[in-house]
Motif scaffolding. Structure first.
Motif: not given
Length: 432
Positions: A357-366
Motif C-alpha cells: 500500500x502506498x505511493x510509488x513512482x516508476x522512473x521511465x526513459x521518458x
C-alpha cells in the motif's frame, strides 16, 4: 465563489465517505451545484461520490497529481459549483502528503467527520487536538453514528467553541465493504435509495454552511499545463477492459489518453467479449478478478483474442488486477486455482493480509510516472523484473515491472497525466 471544505477524520472507518456522500446528495437535492473530489489514490470512493453528487469525481494529491494541477482543478470546479467537497484519505495527518497538507496548501477549511458512537465529552479533546496539531483551519464537525438528540447535544457542548454543523444517526443499513474498500457503486442494490436515506437522516444546523467562508482559488496562479508538441496516440484505438472485474480506472487517465489523440473502445471479459478488432493496443486495468475468477477462466473468447493480439505484437498494458488476469493462474480467496490468459509466467495468489500500500513512482526513459500500489495478492513468477518502481517518500524498491513480448505488467497503478510521454510509449510499443 464556492464554499469549499475538506472532509477528514481522526482515522479510517469514521464515516468520511458516508458523510461526504450524504452531504453531497442533500445539497444537490436542495438545488445546489455540487462538485466532489477524493484525496489520494482511490478508485472505489469516487464511484459512490459520483452517484451522490451527479458529477464526475477526480483525485487530488499534492505529490501524485501535483500542487499546480490540484489548484487548477479546484479553481475550475469552484467557478461552476456552489459547494466543493473534498473527501480526505485515512486520518487528517496521515501520509506524506496528508489531507492536512492539501487543505493548508490552498487555505481550505476542514470539516471533521467524527464517529461519536462510543463517546460524548471526549469528542472535544479529539476535535481540538486535530485542529491544533497541524494546525488546520477548522470549519466544524459532523458527528456520525449518534444515539439521539441528547447525545448530539453532549457532543456539541464538549467542542468548546467549535461548531457542531450536523450529525448522522446510527444507520441500520451501511455501505458494504470488502478487502479493498467499499463495494463498487453499480454492485450496491438500491444505492440511490440508500443515498437518499442518508441525506434525509443527516441533521444539519440551520446555518451549517453559512459560516464557512467562500473561497475562490486563482487558477492562473498555477502555470498552464504544457501541451504535448504532438498527439502521439492520434489514429490509435486503445481497447480497455471495463466491467466489475476491471473497474479501477481513473477518469484522468482516460482523459489523458484522449488528449493524446487515442480513441477508446471498451470490452468486457466478464461477458466474454473479444478484444475489439480495431484495437492497436490493449489496457487491462485493476479491479477484482479474484471475485470473478471462475467466469474469467471459463470465458474463452476474451482470452483467445487477447493472446492473438499479444502474439501479433500489439502493446498490452496490465495493471494490478489486469496483471493477475494475464498470469498463468489465479488462486482466489478460497484457495481455488483458476487458469488465466497465460501471457505472463507465474501465479497470482490471494492472501488474507495486505501485501502493499502506498505511493510509488516508476522512473521511465521518458520521465517519472507516478502512481500507487494497493493489493492483497502476491505474484510468484520465474520472470525477472524489467524495472522497479520506487516507494514515496522513502525511495526504496517498490513494485516490479515485468515485460513479456509486447506485454508490460505490474501491481503499480499509474497516474497517466504525471508523464504522458511514458504512457504514449507504453501504448505504442516503445521502451517506457
Amino acid at each position: 465563489m464556492a464554499k469549499i471544505m475538506l472532509v477528514s477524520a481522526i482515522a479510517s472507518g469514521q464515516g468520511k465517505t458516508t458523510l461526504t456522500a450524504a452531504l453531497a446528495r442533500r445539497l444537490r437535492r436542495e438545488g445546489k451545484r455540487v462538485r466532489v473530489f477524493k484525496t489520494g489514490p482511490d478508485f472505489l470512493d469516487p464511484m459512490l461520490l459520483e452517484r451522490a453528487s451527479g458529477a464526475p469525481v477526480y483525485q487530488l494529491d499534492l505529490w501524485m497529481v501535483g500542487e499546480a494541477v490540484c489548484r487548477r482543478m479546484i479553481a475550475d470546479a469552484a467557478r461552476d459549483a456552489d459547494v466543493v467537497l473534498i473527501e480526505g484519505v485515512m486520518g487528517l495527518y496521515d501520509g506524506q502528503p496528508s489531507s492536512a497538507d492539501l487543505a493548508n496548501a490552498f487555505g481550505i477549511p476542514v470539516l471533521l467527520a467524527l464517529d461519536a458512537s462510543a463517546m460524548a465529552q471526549t469528542a472535544g479533546a479529539l476535535v481540538l487536538g486535530l485542529r491544533d496539531y497541524g494546525p488546520v483551519r477548522l470549519a466544524g464537525v459532523i458527528a456520525n453514528r449518534v444515539g439521539g438528540e441528547g447525545h448530539a447535544r453532549m457532543v456539541a457542548d464538549a467542542l468548546r467553541g467549535v461548531q457542531l454543523l450536523g450529525h448522522l444517526p446510527r444507520q441500520e443499513r451501511s455501505l458494504p465493504e470488502r478487502h479493498l474498500g467499499i463495494h463498487q457503486a453499480d454492485e450496491v442494490a438500491g444505492l440511490d435509495g440508500l443515498l437518499d436515506g442518508l441525506a434525509d437522516a443527516l441533521h444539519l444546523s440551520q446555518d451549517a454552511l453559512d459560516g464557512i467562508t467562500e473561497i475562490m482559488l486563482d487558477a492562473t496562479a498555477a502555470p498552464p499545463s504544457e501541451p504535448m508538441p504532438h498527439a502521439p496516440l492520434r489514429g490509435k484505438t486503445i481497447a480497455i477492459a471495463r466491467d466489475a472485474a476491471f473497474a479501477f480506472l481513473y477518469r484522468a487517465n482516460l482523459d489523458c489518453l484522449e488528449a493524446m489523440g487515442a480513441s477508446l473502445a471498451y470490452f468486457s471479459p466478464l461477458r466474454d467479449e473479444p478484444v475489439p478488432a480495431q484495437a492497436d493496443a490493449v489496457y487491462l486495468p485493476g479491479g477484482y478478478p479474484e471475485l470473478h475468477a471462475r467466469t474469467l477462466s471459463h470465458n474463452r473468447r476474451w482470452q483467445t483474442t487477447l493472446r492473438v493480439a499479444h502474439a501479433a505484437g500489439l502493446p498490452v498494458y496490465a495493471e494490478c488486477g489486469g496483471m493477475m488476469a494475464v498470469a498463468d493462474t489465479l488462486t482466489d480467496t478460497e484457495g481455488r486455482e483458476w487458469p488465466m490468459a497465460g501471457l505472463l509466467p507465474g501465479k497470482a495468489i490471494m492472501q488474507q493480509r495486505l501485501a502493499a500500500l502506498g505511493l510509488q513512482a516508476w522512473g521511465t526513459g521518458a520521465g517519472e510516472l507516478r502512481g500507487h500500489t494497493f493489493h492483497y495478492s502476491r505474484f510468484d513468477t520465474p520472470a525477472a523484473p524489467h524495472a522497479h518502481a520506487r516507494r514515496h517518500p522513502a525511495g526504496t524498491e517498490g513494485e516490479a515491472v515485468y515485460r513479456a513480448g509486447s506485454l508490460t505488467a505490474s501491481y503499480f497503478h499509474a497516474w497517466f497525466p504525471s508523464c504522458p510521454e511514458a504512457v504514449a510509449r507504453l501504448f505504442t510499443g516503445g521502451e517506457a
